[in-house]
Design a protein around this motif. Structure first.
Motif: not given
Length: 208
Positions: A102-105, A114-120, A95-97, A17-25
Motif C-alpha cells: 500500500e505504501l509503495k503504491s 520501512d520507517s512508517i511500518r516500524y512506527k506502526e 499485515p506487514f507485507m 513483494l511490496i511493488a506498486p500495482l501497475r497497469m499491464q498489457a
C-alpha cells in the motif's frame, strides 16, 4: 558470494513483494492456473495445495486467485518485472507485507516505507507476532520458469525465517554467513529481524 550481494538480492526480492500495482498489457498476464502453479513452486510439495495465492488480473491489479487453508500466502510473478520472482510467506506476515504494498503504491521509497511500518508496528497498528515465520522464494531470469510446462529452468531459492526482534545474542547467529549456505541474521533487533539461508544453488541450472 559476499554478504553485500546477499543483501542486495534479498532487498530486491522483498521490495518486489511490496511493488506498486501497475497497469499491464493483458497478453503479459498468465492465466490463473499458470500463476498459481508458479507462485507455489518455492514451497514443499505438501504445503502447495493449501496455500492462498495472490496474482494479477488482466488490468495488472493484485487480487486473490485462490483462497487457502494452511499457513502460507504466495505471490505470483509480476509480469511488469524483468525477472522471474515468486515468494510465499507465513500468513501472519501479511499485515506487514500488505501495508508495504500500500505504501509503495504511493510512490514512497523503501526507506520511507520501512520507517512508517516500524512506527506502526511499535504503535500496534500493524501486528507482527513475536514468533518464527517462514518465507520461501525463487528468483531467476525472465525465462527462468516455463509457465507452459510448469518447469523451473533456472532459479535460485532463498529461505528466510522472520524472528521479530531477534539478535545475534538471542540466536547465536552472526551478521555474516560463516560459509556458503550458512544461516546468518539480518536486521537484528528490528521487528523484521530474520534468519537468511541462501544455498548458492540454482534449481534447473548449474550451481554457482
Amino acid at each position: 558470494m559476499k554478504p553485500s550481494i546477499y543483501l542486495s538480492i534479498f532487498v530486491a526480492s522483498i521490495f518486489i513483494l511490496i511493488a506498486p500495482l501497475r497497469m499491464q498489457a493483458q497478453s503479459d498476464v498468465m492465466n490463473e492456473s499458470q500463476q498459481i502453479e508458479a507462485a507455489v513452486s518455492p514451497v514443499p510439495d505438501k504445503m502447495k495445495d493449501g496455500a492462498k495465492v495472490l496474482g494479477y488480473n488482466s488490468d495488472g491489479k493484485l487480487q486473490v486467485l485462490r483462497q487457502g487453508n494452511n499457513q502460507l500466502i504466495c505471490v505470483a510473478d509480476d509480469p511488469e518485472q524483468d525477472n522471474f520472482h515468486v515468494a510465499c510467506y507465513h500468513k501472519d506476515l501479511e499485515p506487514f507485507m500488505e501495508r508495504g504494498r500500500e505504501l509503495k503504491s504511493q510512490g514512497l521509497s523503501r526507506e520511507k516505507v520501512d520507517s512508517i511500518r516500524y512506527k506502526e508496528i511499535e504503535s500496534g497498528k500493524i501486528t507482527l507476532p513475536e514468533k518464527p515465520m517462514a518465507l520461501y522464494s525463487l528468483t531467476g531470469p525472465q525465462n527462468g520458469y516455463d509457465h507452459t510446462t510448469g518447469m523451473i529452468k533456472k532459479a535460485s531459492p532463498l529461505y528466510v525465517v522472520y524472528v521479530p526482534y531477534a539478535t545475534e545474542e538471542s540466536t547465536g547467529l552472526s551478521k555474516k554467513p560463516v560459509s556458503k549456505g550458512a544461516p546468518w541474521i539480518m536486521e537484528p533487533g528490528t521487528p523484521w529481524a530474520h534468519i537468511m539461508v541462501m544455498t548458492g544453488r540454482k534449481i534447473g541450472g548449474e550451481s554457482e
